[in-house]
Design a protein around this motif. Structure first.
Motif, short mmCIF file in Angstrom:
data_model
loop_
_atom_site.label_atom_id
_atom_site.label_comp_id
_atom_site.label_asym_id
_atom_site.label_seq_id
_atom_site.Cartn_x
_atom_site.Cartn_y
_atom_site.Cartn_z
N VAL A 170 0.84 -1.20 0.00
CA VAL A 170 0.00 0.00 0.00
C VAL A 170 0.87 1.25 0.00
CG1 VAL A 170 -1.75 1.30 1.27
CG2 VAL A 170 -1.88 -1.20 1.17
N GLN A 171 0.63 2.13 -0.96
CA GLN A 171 1.34 3.41 -1.03
C GLN A 171 0.61 4.48 -0.21
OE1 GLN A 171 4.30 3.92 -2.53
NE2 GLN A 171 4.36 1.75 -3.06
N ARG A 172 -0.71 4.52 -0.35
CA ARG A 172 -1.52 5.49 0.37
C ARG A 172 -2.82 4.83 0.81
NH1 ARG A 172 0.13 10.79 0.02
NH2 ARG A 172 1.74 11.22 -1.52
N LEU A 173 -3.36 5.31 1.93
CA LEU A 173 -4.58 4.75 2.49
C LEU A 173 -5.49 5.88 2.95
CD1 LEU A 173 -5.97 2.06 3.40
CD2 LEU A 173 -4.82 2.36 5.61
N ALA A 174 -6.79 5.73 2.69
CA ALA A 174 -7.77 6.74 3.12
C ALA A 174 -9.03 6.04 3.61
CB ALA A 174 -8.10 7.68 1.97
N LEU A 175 -9.66 6.59 4.65
CA LEU A 175 -10.89 6.04 5.21
C LEU A 175 -12.00 7.06 5.15
CD1 LEU A 175 -9.01 3.82 6.32
CD2 LEU A 175 -10.25 3.95 8.48
N GLY A 176 -13.21 6.58 4.84
CA GLY A 176 -14.42 7.36 5.01
C GLY A 176 -15.14 6.87 6.24
N LEU A 177 -16.42 7.20 6.38
CA LEU A 177 -17.16 6.75 7.55
C LEU A 177 -17.24 5.23 7.59
CD1 LEU A 177 -20.12 9.27 7.77
CD2 LEU A 177 -18.08 9.17 9.20
N GLU A 178 -17.56 4.60 6.46
CA GLU A 178 -17.75 3.15 6.44
C GLU A 178 -17.14 2.51 5.20
OE1 GLU A 178 -21.96 3.57 6.83
OE2 GLU A 178 -21.94 3.00 8.96
N HIS A 179 -16.07 3.09 4.69
CA HIS A 179 -15.37 2.51 3.55
C HIS A 179 -13.90 2.92 3.61
CE1 HIS A 179 -15.98 6.55 1.88
NE2 HIS A 179 -14.98 6.27 1.05
N ALA A 180 -13.10 2.25 2.81
CA ALA A 180 -11.67 2.56 2.75
C ALA A 180 -11.19 2.43 1.31
CB ALA A 180 -10.88 1.61 3.65
N CYS A 181 -10.14 3.16 0.98
CA CYS A 181 -9.52 3.08 -0.33
C CYS A 181 -8.00 3.05 -0.15
CB CYS A 181 -9.89 4.27 -1.21
SG CYS A 181 -11.62 4.29 -1.75
N ALA A 182 -7.34 2.30 -1.02
CA ALA A 182 -5.88 2.18 -0.94
C ALA A 182 -5.29 2.27 -2.34
CB ALA A 182 -5.48 0.86 -0.29
N LEU A 183 -4.18 2.99 -2.44
CA LEU A 183 -3.39 3.02 -3.65
C LEU A 183 -2.32 1.95 -3.51
CD1 LEU A 183 -3.22 4.69 -6.28
CD2 LEU A 183 -1.47 6.09 -5.17
N ILE A 184 -2.38 0.93 -4.37
CA ILE A 184 -1.59 -0.28 -4.18
C ILE A 184 -0.63 -0.48 -5.35
CG2 ILE A 184 -1.73 -2.81 -3.99
CD1 ILE A 184 -4.41 -2.44 -2.62
N GLY A 185 0.59 -0.94 -5.02
CA GLY A 185 1.56 -1.27 -6.06
C GLY A 185 2.85 -0.50 -5.87
N GLU A 186 3.74 -0.62 -6.85
CA GLU A 186 4.98 0.13 -6.84
C GLU A 186 4.70 1.57 -7.26
OE1 GLU A 186 7.67 -1.13 -5.61
OE2 GLU A 186 6.62 -3.03 -5.32
N PRO A 187 5.56 2.52 -6.84
CA PRO A 187 5.30 3.94 -7.15
C PRO A 187 5.04 4.22 -8.63
CG PRO A 187 7.09 3.75 -5.58
CD PRO A 187 6.76 2.35 -6.02
N GLU A 188 5.73 3.49 -9.53
CA GLU A 188 5.56 3.76 -10.95
C GLU A 188 4.39 2.98 -11.57
OE1 GLU A 188 8.43 0.39 -10.37
OE2 GLU A 188 8.17 2.43 -9.57
N ARG A 189 3.79 2.08 -10.80
CA ARG A 189 2.68 1.29 -11.33
C ARG A 189 1.73 0.94 -10.19
NH1 ARG A 189 3.25 -4.16 -15.13
NH2 ARG A 189 1.05 -4.28 -15.71
N THR A 190 0.71 1.76 -10.02
CA THR A 190 -0.23 1.58 -8.92
C THR A 190 -1.65 1.45 -9.45
OG1 THR A 190 -0.50 3.98 -8.65
CG2 THR A 190 1.20 2.90 -7.31
N HIS A 191 -2.51 0.91 -8.59
CA HIS A 191 -3.93 0.87 -8.89
C HIS A 191 -4.71 1.15 -7.62
CE1 HIS A 191 -3.19 -3.24 -7.42
NE2 HIS A 191 -4.47 -3.25 -7.07
N LEU A 192 -5.95 1.57 -7.77
CA LEU A 192 -6.78 1.94 -6.64
C LEU A 192 -7.76 0.83 -6.32
CD1 LEU A 192 -7.63 4.27 -4.68
CD2 LEU A 192 -9.33 4.90 -6.40
N GLU A 193 -7.83 0.47 -5.03
CA GLU A 193 -8.82 -0.49 -4.55
C GLU A 193 -9.62 0.14 -3.44
OE1 GLU A 193 -7.39 -4.31 -3.41
OE2 GLU A 193 -6.19 -4.60 -5.23
#
Length: 198
Positions: A170-193
């Motif tokens: 995980v490169q970056r992580l963010a939370l809402g009230l009842e959900h979460a999102c993460a930027l995953i992968g190497e710095p030059e090749r990431t995807h959002l989950e």
């Protein structure tokens, strides 16, 4: 018509200014450059404690209100996160401490206890009733309520008081009230989950 809310200065301000703000649904906290944590509003959820339970914290709004008050917190805090009935701190040695409200005593005093500790934490985030920690190795660990699969690793409804691995790399992580999102992968090749409540 109701008047539009206007921003105002919170006083007294921490000497040297504010290092970080943490905003909850009914209270706010600031970590000052002096290392102290100050909260205002409904301060039922305060900074993580080192002392054993039970602890009582006066949540009388007439006493706290809009005036920041220094609240108990571990030494060398570098990050704070809180929302509703849980609060967490991370110190300079990357140690996470969280506490939670376990009930209310006489005169609306919130009774809360240390909840958990976790080493090697880079960042902590707190949602409505769950939390996640991003660790130094890039792994994300989550715990708490799971009605909307916001923990990201268990069956819907299976809450957990124990942090468990949710995602790796995980490169970056963010939370809402009842959900979460993460930027995953190497710095030059990431995807959002993202996971949890839409």
């Amino acid at each position: 018509d109701e008047p539009e809310p206007r921003p105002r200065t919170i006083k007294p301000a921490p000497p040297g200014g504010v290092r970080q703000l943490s905003l909850g649904d009914a209270q706010s906290c600031a970590l000052g450059h002096d290392g102290l944590v100050r909260c205002w509003g409904h301060t039922a959820a305060l900074a993580g404690r080192e002392t054993p339970p039970p602890q009582t914290v006066d949540v009388d709004l007439k006493k706290y209100g809009a005036t920041p008050h220094v609240v108990p917190a571990p030494a060398n805090v570098t990050q704070i996160a809180q929302h509703r009935l849980a609060s967490c701190t991370v110190d300079a040695e990357h140690r996470l401490r969280c506490s939670r409200v376990v009930g209310h005593g006489a005169d609306l005093q919130a009774v809360y206890e240390p909840w958990l500790e976790l080493p090697d934490v880079r960042q902590v985030l707190v949602g409505a009733e769950f939390a996640c920690a991003l660790r130094l190795d890039g792994s994300a660990w989550c715990w708490g309520a799971n009605r909307f699969e916001q923990l990201g690793y268990t069956t819907k409804g299976d809450a957990s008081d124990v942090p468990a691995l949710t995602r790796a790399h995980v490169q970056r992580l963010a939370l809402g009230l009842e959900h979460a999102c993460a930027l995953i992968g190497e710095p030059e090749r990431t995807h959002l989950e993202c996971w949890g409540r839409n």
